[in-house]
Design a protein around this motif. Structure first.
Motif: not given
Length: 98
Positions: A1-23
């Motif tokens: 459960m801990l690894s899923v929560n940590l990966s969700a947090l990292l994915m959210a941050d990474a997705q924000e950065e990917v979205d800004t790069e793709q804009a």
């Protein structure tokens, strides 16, 4: 459960950065972070995170960069319906053995 929560947090941050790069770019498809890869990377580095042998910021930045590199194109209209299951007269749990 801990690894899923940590990966969700990292994915959210990474997705924000990917979205800004793709804009700034004008690509054919929109890109999304690969969830399975993010979970695998976090599971592999979970011991490093919990033991604290490296600074957390350094591990976080390294994981974030690896997750950002493994993005996938989201292609519109790629939906495939599932095959329907066969309907039997009796459920599997109520059938005779012979």
């Amino acid at each position: 459960m801990l690894s899923v929560n940590l990966s969700a947090l990292l994915m959210a941050d990474a997705q924000e950065e990917v979205d800004t790069e793709q804009a700034q770019k004008h690509n054919k498809h929109r890109y999304k972070v690969n969830r399975a890869v993010a979970l695998g990377l976090v599971k592999d580095n979970l011991a490093v995170l919990l033991l604290g042998k490296e600074p957390l910021e350094q591990v976080y930045d390294r994981l974030l960069e690896k997750i950002k590199k493994r993005k996938e194109a989201v292609k519109p209209g790629r939906s495939f319906p599932r095959a329907r299951k066969l309907h039997y007269k009796f459920s599997i749990t109520k059938r005779n053995v012979l």
